[in-house]
Design an enzyme around this catalytic site. Structure first.
Site, PDB file in Angstrom:
ATOM      1  N   ARG A  60      12.732  10.126  23.973  1.00  0.00           N
ATOM      2  CA  ARG A  60      11.945   9.357  24.958  1.00  0.00           C
ATOM      3  C   ARG A  60      11.291  10.292  25.983  1.00  0.00           C
ATOM      4  O   ARG A  60      11.287  10.022  27.186  1.00  0.00           O
ATOM      5  CB  ARG A  60      12.811   8.323  25.690  1.00  0.00           C
ATOM      6  CG  ARG A  60      13.576   7.391  24.794  1.00  0.00           C
ATOM      7  CD  ARG A  60      12.693   6.362  24.104  1.00  0.00           C
ATOM      8  NE  ARG A  60      13.520   5.426  23.375  1.00  0.00           N
ATOM      9  CZ  ARG A  60      13.837   5.549  22.082  1.00  0.00           C
ATOM     10  NH1 ARG A  60      13.346   6.542  21.367  1.00  0.00           N
ATOM     11  NH2 ARG A  60      14.614   4.668  21.500  1.00  0.00           N
TER      12      ARG A  60
ATOM     13  N   SER B  35      14.146  -1.539  27.334  1.00  0.00           N
ATOM     14  CA  SER B  35      15.350  -0.836  27.812  1.00  0.00           C
ATOM     15  C   SER B  35      15.033  -0.201  29.154  1.00  0.00           C
ATOM     16  O   SER B  35      14.059   0.548  29.270  1.00  0.00           O
ATOM     17  CB  SER B  35      15.741   0.265  26.835  1.00  0.00           C
ATOM     18  OG  SER B  35      15.879  -0.270  25.545  1.00  0.00           O
TER      19      SER B  35
ATOM     20  N   GLU C 224      14.200   4.560  32.409  1.00  0.00           N
ATOM     21  CA  GLU C 224      13.181   4.904  31.409  1.00  0.00           C
ATOM     22  C   GLU C 224      11.754   4.600  31.896  1.00  0.00           C
ATOM     23  O   GLU C 224      10.865   5.444  31.773  1.00  0.00           O
ATOM     24  CB  GLU C 224      13.468   4.172  30.096  1.00  0.00           C
ATOM     25  CG  GLU C 224      12.530   4.602  28.989  1.00  0.00           C
ATOM     26  CD  GLU C 224      12.785   3.855  27.688  1.00  0.00           C
ATOM     27  OE1 GLU C 224      13.808   4.118  27.055  1.00  0.00           O
ATOM     28  OE2 GLU C 224      11.943   3.016  27.321  1.00  0.00           O
TER      29      GLU C 224
HETATM   30  P1  FAD Z   1       2.135   1.561  30.178  1.00  0.00           P
HETATM   31  O1  FAD Z   1       3.339   0.829  30.627  1.00  0.00           O
HETATM   32  O2  FAD Z   1       0.799   0.987  30.475  1.00  0.00           O
HETATM   33  O3  FAD Z   1       2.207   3.049  30.676  1.00  0.00           O
HETATM   34  C1  FAD Z   1       3.393   3.801  30.538  1.00  0.00           C
HETATM   35  C2  FAD Z   1       3.123   5.212  31.087  1.00  0.00           C
HETATM   36  O4  FAD Z   1       2.164   5.858  30.253  1.00  0.00           O
HETATM   37  C3  FAD Z   1       2.515   5.193  32.486  1.00  0.00           C
HETATM   38  O5  FAD Z   1       3.002   6.327  33.173  1.00  0.00           O
HETATM   39  C4  FAD Z   1       1.023   5.317  32.238  1.00  0.00           C
HETATM   40  O6  FAD Z   1       0.333   5.918  33.304  1.00  0.00           O
HETATM   41  C5  FAD Z   1       0.998   6.214  31.010  1.00  0.00           C
HETATM   42  N1  FAD Z   1      -0.163   5.969  30.155  1.00  0.00           N
HETATM   43  C6  FAD Z   1      -0.500   4.803  29.539  1.00  0.00           C
HETATM   44  N2  FAD Z   1      -1.606   4.977  28.796  1.00  0.00           N
HETATM   45  C7  FAD Z   1      -1.975   6.282  28.939  1.00  0.00           C
HETATM   46  C8  FAD Z   1      -3.041   7.078  28.440  1.00  0.00           C
HETATM   47  N3  FAD Z   1      -3.961   6.589  27.609  1.00  0.00           N
HETATM   48  N4  FAD Z   1      -3.103   8.383  28.827  1.00  0.00           N
HETATM   49  C9  FAD Z   1      -2.185   8.907  29.663  1.00  0.00           C
HETATM   50  N5  FAD Z   1      -1.165   8.204  30.174  1.00  0.00           N
HETATM   51  C10 FAD Z   1      -1.055   6.914  29.816  1.00  0.00           C
HETATM   52  N6  FAD Z   1       9.753   1.788  23.941  1.00  0.00           N
HETATM   53  C11 FAD Z   1      10.260   2.496  22.905  1.00  0.00           C
HETATM   54  O7  FAD Z   1      10.153   3.728  22.881  1.00  0.00           O
HETATM   55  N7  FAD Z   1      10.903   1.885  21.876  1.00  0.00           N
HETATM   56  C12 FAD Z   1      11.055   0.553  21.833  1.00  0.00           C
HETATM   57  O8  FAD Z   1      11.626   0.035  20.881  1.00  0.00           O
HETATM   58  C13 FAD Z   1      10.545  -0.227  22.912  1.00  0.00           C
HETATM   59  N8  FAD Z   1      10.715  -1.567  22.939  1.00  0.00           N
HETATM   60  C14 FAD Z   1      10.265  -2.296  23.995  1.00  0.00           C
HETATM   61  C15 FAD Z   1      10.468  -3.668  23.992  1.00  0.00           C
HETATM   62  C16 FAD Z   1       9.999  -4.455  25.046  1.00  0.00           C
HETATM   63  C17 FAD Z   1      10.241  -5.949  25.033  1.00  0.00           C
HETATM   64  C18 FAD Z   1       9.303  -3.836  26.107  1.00  0.00           C
HETATM   65  C19 FAD Z   1       8.758  -4.672  27.228  1.00  0.00           C
HETATM   66  C20 FAD Z   1       9.108  -2.461  26.131  1.00  0.00           C
HETATM   67  C21 FAD Z   1       9.589  -1.673  25.072  1.00  0.00           C
HETATM   68  N9  FAD Z   1       9.411  -0.272  25.033  1.00  0.00           N
HETATM   69  C22 FAD Z   1       9.888   0.445  23.965  1.00  0.00           C
HETATM   70  C23 FAD Z   1       8.725   0.415  26.135  1.00  0.00           C
HETATM   71  C24 FAD Z   1       7.169   0.424  26.005  1.00  0.00           C
HETATM   72  O9  FAD Z   1       6.729  -0.640  25.210  1.00  0.00           O
HETATM   73  C25 FAD Z   1       6.644   1.734  25.405  1.00  0.00           C
HETATM   74  O10 FAD Z   1       7.024   2.814  26.194  1.00  0.00           O
HETATM   75  C26 FAD Z   1       5.107   1.725  25.275  1.00  0.00           C
HETATM   76  O11 FAD Z   1       4.671   2.885  24.631  1.00  0.00           O
HETATM   77  C27 FAD Z   1       4.405   1.598  26.609  1.00  0.00           C
HETATM   78  O12 FAD Z   1       3.038   1.351  26.335  1.00  0.00           O
HETATM   79  P2  FAD Z   1       2.059   0.741  27.412  1.00  0.00           P
HETATM   80  O13 FAD Z   1       0.694   0.822  26.864  1.00  0.00           O
HETATM   81  O14 FAD Z   1       2.526  -0.579  27.837  1.00  0.00           O
HETATM   82  O15 FAD Z   1       2.242   1.803  28.577  1.00  0.00           O
HETATM   83  P1  NAP Z   2      21.336  -1.513  19.059  1.00  0.00           P
HETATM   84  O1  NAP Z   2      21.043  -1.685  17.616  1.00  0.00           O
HETATM   85  O2  NAP Z   2      22.148  -2.523  19.777  1.00  0.00           O
HETATM   86  O3  NAP Z   2      22.019  -0.099  19.251  1.00  0.00           O
HETATM   87  C1  NAP Z   2      22.435   0.343  20.537  1.00  0.00           C
HETATM   88  C2  NAP Z   2      22.076   1.793  20.675  1.00  0.00           C
HETATM   89  O4  NAP Z   2      22.809   2.533  19.726  1.00  0.00           O
HETATM   90  C3  NAP Z   2      20.624   1.989  20.394  1.00  0.00           C
HETATM   91  O5  NAP Z   2      19.996   2.189  21.619  1.00  0.00           O
HETATM   92  C4  NAP Z   2      20.544   3.169  19.452  1.00  0.00           C
HETATM   93  O6  NAP Z   2      20.018   4.326  20.076  1.00  0.00           O
HETATM   94  C5  NAP Z   2      21.983   3.463  19.090  1.00  0.00           C
HETATM   95  N1  NAP Z   2      22.154   3.348  17.622  1.00  0.00           N
HETATM   96  C6  NAP Z   2      22.386   2.224  16.902  1.00  0.00           C
HETATM   97  N2  NAP Z   2      22.544   2.545  15.606  1.00  0.00           N
HETATM   98  C7  NAP Z   2      22.410   3.888  15.515  1.00  0.00           C
HETATM   99  C8  NAP Z   2      22.476   4.818  14.444  1.00  0.00           C
HETATM  100  N3  NAP Z   2      22.725   4.422  13.183  1.00  0.00           N
HETATM  101  N4  NAP Z   2      22.265   6.125  14.711  1.00  0.00           N
HETATM  102  C9  NAP Z   2      22.013   6.538  15.960  1.00  0.00           C
HETATM  103  N5  NAP Z   2      21.958   5.713  17.031  1.00  0.00           N
HETATM  104  C10 NAP Z   2      22.151   4.410  16.814  1.00  0.00           C
HETATM  105  O7  NAP Z   2      19.955  -1.314  19.862  1.00  0.00           O
HETATM  106  P2  NAP Z   2      18.864  -2.387  20.271  1.00  0.00           P
HETATM  107  O8  NAP Z   2      18.895  -2.555  21.721  1.00  0.00           O
HETATM  108  O9  NAP Z   2      18.963  -3.594  19.393  1.00  0.00           O
HETATM  109  O10 NAP Z   2      17.521  -1.615  19.922  1.00  0.00           O
HETATM  110  C11 NAP Z   2      17.178  -1.355  18.579  1.00  0.00           C
HETATM  111  C12 NAP Z   2      16.231  -0.178  18.535  1.00  0.00           C
HETATM  112  O11 NAP Z   2      15.040  -0.481  19.274  1.00  0.00           O
HETATM  113  C13 NAP Z   2      16.807   1.083  19.182  1.00  0.00           C
HETATM  114  O12 NAP Z   2      16.389   2.205  18.453  1.00  0.00           O
HETATM  115  C14 NAP Z   2      16.209   1.087  20.567  1.00  0.00           C
HETATM  116  O13 NAP Z   2      16.026   2.397  21.082  1.00  0.00           O
HETATM  117  C15 NAP Z   2      14.863   0.419  20.345  1.00  0.00           C
HETATM  118  N6  NAP Z   2      14.457  -0.302  21.558  1.00  0.00           N
HETATM  119  C16 NAP Z   2      13.953   0.426  22.582  1.00  0.00           C
HETATM  120  C17 NAP Z   2      13.528  -0.201  23.747  1.00  0.00           C
HETATM  121  C18 NAP Z   2      12.907   0.585  24.871  1.00  0.00           C
HETATM  122  O14 NAP Z   2      12.358  -0.016  25.777  1.00  0.00           O
HETATM  123  N7  NAP Z   2      12.965   1.887  24.849  1.00  0.00           N
HETATM  124  C19 NAP Z   2      13.648  -1.586  23.870  1.00  0.00           C
HETATM  125  C20 NAP Z   2      14.200  -2.289  22.817  1.00  0.00           C
HETATM  126  C21 NAP Z   2      14.600  -1.640  21.658  1.00  0.00           C
HETATM  127  P3  NAP Z   2      18.455   4.674  20.175  1.00  0.00           P
HETATM  128  O15 NAP Z   2      17.981   3.868  21.319  1.00  0.00           O
HETATM  129  O16 NAP Z   2      18.468   6.136  20.447  1.00  0.00           O
HETATM  130  O17 NAP Z   2      17.803   4.330  18.893  1.00  0.00           O
END
Ligand code: FAD
Ligand code: NAP
Length: 343
Positions: free
Chosen positions: A168, A243, A338
Site C-alpha cells: 500500500r 480499510s 491508510e
Molecule cells: P482519491 O481518494 O481521489 O485519491 C487518493 C490519493 O491519490 C489522494 O492523495 C489524491 O490526491 C491522489 N490522487 C488521485 N488521483 C491522482 C492522480 N491522477 N495523480 C496524482 N495523485 C492522485 N484500496 C486497495 O488498495 N484495495 C482495496 O481492496 C480497496 N478496497 C476499497 C473498498 C472500499 C469500499 C473503499 C471505499 C475503498 C477501498 N480502497 C481499496 C481504497 C481506494 O479505493 C483506493 O486507494 C483507490 O485507488 C483510490 O482511488 P480514488 O480515485 O478514489 O483516489
Molecule cells: P480478509 O479476507 O478478512 O483477511 C484479513 C486480512 O488478512 C486481509 O487484510 C489480508 O491482508 C490478510 N489475508 C487473508 N488471507 C491471506 C492470505 N492467504 N495471505 C496473506 N494475507 C492474507 O480481508 P477483507 O477485509 O475481506 O479484504 C479482502 C481483500 O480486499 C484484502 O486483500 C484487503 O486488503 C482488500 N481490501 C482492501 C481495502 C482497502 O481499503 N485497502 C478495503 C477492502 C478490502 P491484505 O490486506 O494484505 O491482503
C-alpha cells in the site's frame, strides 16, 4: 478546440468523497484533457495555490475547508498498445473508473486484474498506494505511468522500479509526494489466464460455485464482487473509505509474544516478519460495530470506519485516534492510517 477550463470557487466536495464528509474547496476544476490540466496548473501557479488531485475520493479524509485548487482528474481513454502470445499491454487514462477498466481488460482477453475487481476509485490513483486485494497488487502488472511534474509542467515517465512500490505504498506517498499528477498508466497483462486463488474466502467461494471446472476471468471477477458486496459497505449507502488502517507488520519476537496471549490471532508470514490482520486486532479490542457520535466501525469488518451521517473530517480523525490508542494499549502494536488526510 478546447474551451478554457472552468475554475469554481468555494466548491462543495461532499459528493466527491466516499466518506461523505462536508468539505469546501477554495478552488475546484474538473479537467477532461491534458491541456485543461495544464491550464489549471498555470492558474494555480499564478495564484500560488496548493494542488490537490482528486479521483474518486475513496481514499481521502477531507477537512472542512481546503485552501487549495482541487483538480478532479477526468481524463478518459483505454487502449491496447501491444499484443503477443504471452502479454497484452494496455494503457488507461487516469480518470477511468478502476472497476470498469478491470472489466474492459477482461473483455480484451487481457488477464491478471480480476482479483482487483470492484475497488472504488480511478486508474490514476491506483499507483499511489499500489492498490491490492486477494493477493494481487498492481505492481505485479504495472509497466509505467506518465505524470505531469507540478512545478515544471513537463510530462515524465516512471517505470515499475522508479515507483518504489511497497505494501500500500509508492514513491508518490514518500519522496515524490504532492509533486506529480498521474495522467495515464500502462500495464502488461497476461494473454493466458492464470488464476491467483491463494486467499481462502475467494478459493472457497469459487469452488462452491464452480466445483473443479476451469475458471474464466469473469467468474473470478464476479466471485470477488460477490464477496466484497457481502462484506464491505457500499459508499453510496454508508460513507466509508475502505480499510482505514494498514495491516501492521511485526517481528518474530513480537509475534511470539502475541501468539502466547492470543493463540487465535490472524497473522501471515511476510519474509522474516508477520503481517497482522488489523481488522482482527480492532475486533478483539472490542471495537467492531461500535459508534461514537456519527462515526463508527463497520459491523461486518472492523477495519472499515463508517460515517453514520453528519460526520466531519475531524470526527473521523478523532475516532480513528481512539481506535489507534485502544489497539496500542491492548497489543502494543501501532496502526497506521491508510487514507490520505487533508485538513
Ligand atoms: P482519491 O481518494 O481521489 O485519491 C487518493 C490519493 O491519490 C489522494 O492523495 C489524491 O490526491 C491522489 N490522487 C488521485 N488521483 C491522482 C492522480 N491522477 N495523480 C496524482 N495523485 C492522485 N484500496 C486497495 O488498495 N484495495 C482495496 O481492496 C480497496 N478496497 C476499497 C473498498 C472500499 C469500499 C473503499 C471505499 C475503498 C477501498 N480502497 C481499496 C481504497 C481506494 O479505493 C483506493 O486507494 C483507490 O485507488 C483510490 O482511488 P480514488 O480515485 O478514489 O483516489
Ligand atoms: P480478509 O479476507 O478478512 O483477511 C484479513 C486480512 O488478512 C486481509 O487484510 C489480508 O491482508 C490478510 N489475508 C487473508 N488471507 C491471506 C492470505 N492467504 N495471505 C496473506 N494475507 C492474507 O480481508 P477483507 O477485509 O475481506 O479484504 C479482502 C481483500 O480486499 C484484502 O486483500 C484487503 O486488503 C482488500 N481490501 C482492501 C481495502 C482497502 O481499503 N485497502 C478495503 C477492502 C478490502 P491484505 O490486506 O494484505 O491482503
Amino acid at each position: 478546440m478546447t474551451l478554457p477550463v472552468t475554475i469554481h470557487q468555494n466548491y462543495s466536495l461532499i459528493h466527491q468523497n466516499t466518506l461523505g464528509l462536508p468539505s469546501i474547496a477554495r478552488y475546484y476544476a474538473e479537467v477532461n484533457t491534458v491541456e485543461e490540466l495544464q491550464e489549471a496548473l498555470t492558474f494555480a501557479k499564478e495564484k500560488g495555490l496548493v494542488i490537490l488531485p482528486l479521483g474518486g475520493g475513496s481514499n481521502v479524509v477531507l477537512g472542512d475547508v481546503l485552501d487549495a485548487l482541487v483538480i478532479h482528474i477526468n481524463l478518459k481513454g483505454l487502449s491496447v498498445v501491444h499484443r503477443d502470445e504471452r502479454q497484452v499491454t494496455v494503457t488507461a487514462m487516469a480518470g477511468e473508473n478502476w472497476h470498469e477498466f478491470v472489466l474492459w481488460s477482461i473483455d480484451q482477453e487481457a488477464y491478471g486484474l480480476e482479483n482487483l475487481s470492484l475497488i472504488p476509485g480511478c486508474v490514476g490513483a491506483a499507483p499511489i498506494q499500489n492498490i491490492g486485494a486477494y493477493g494481487v497488487e498492481i505492481k505485479d502488472y504495472f509497466v509505467s505511468l506518465d505524470a505531469i511534474n507540478i512545478s515544471t509542467g513537463d510530462v515524465e515517465q516512471f517505470d515499475n522500479f522508479d515507483c518504489c512500490f511497497g505494501y500500500r505504498d509508492s514513491v508518490f506517498k514518500g519522496e515524490k509526494k504532492d509533486r506529480y499528477i498521474i495522467i495515464s498508466v500502462t500495464f502488461a497483462l497476461d494473454a493466458v489466464l492464470s488464476p491467483r486463488l491463494g486467499y481462502g474466502q475467494l478459493t472457497d467461494s469459487l469452488s462452491e460455485k464452480h466445483g473443479d471446472s476451469v475458471l474464466t476471468a469473469l467468474q473470478i471477477s464476479q466471485a470477488v464482487c460477490d464477496i466484497r458486496q457481502q462484506k464491505l459497505p457500499d459508499p453510496k449507502t454508508i460513507g466509508n473509505a475502505g480499510s482505514f488502517f494498514k495491516n501492521p507488520e511485526v517481528d518474530q519476537q513480537t509475534m511470539e509474544r502475541l501468539k502466547k496471549e492470543y493463540p487465535d490471532i490472524v497473522a501471515y508470514p511476510v519474509g522474516e516478519k508477520w503481517k497482522l490482520a488489523a481488522g482482527w486486532l480492532i475486533d478483539r479490542a472490542g471495537l467492531r460495530g461500535v459508534q461514537q457520535g456519527s462515526v463508527g466501525t463497520y459491523q461486518k469488518q472492523a477495519l472499515v470506519l463508517v460515517n453514520h451521517g453528519g460526520a466531519t473530517g475531524s470526527d473521523v480523525i478523532a475516532f480513528s485516534q481512539y481506535v489507534l490508542e485502544k489497539v496500542k494499549n491492548q497489543f502494543g502494536v501501532e496502526l497506521e492510517r491508510e487514507p490520505r488526510v487533508y485538513r
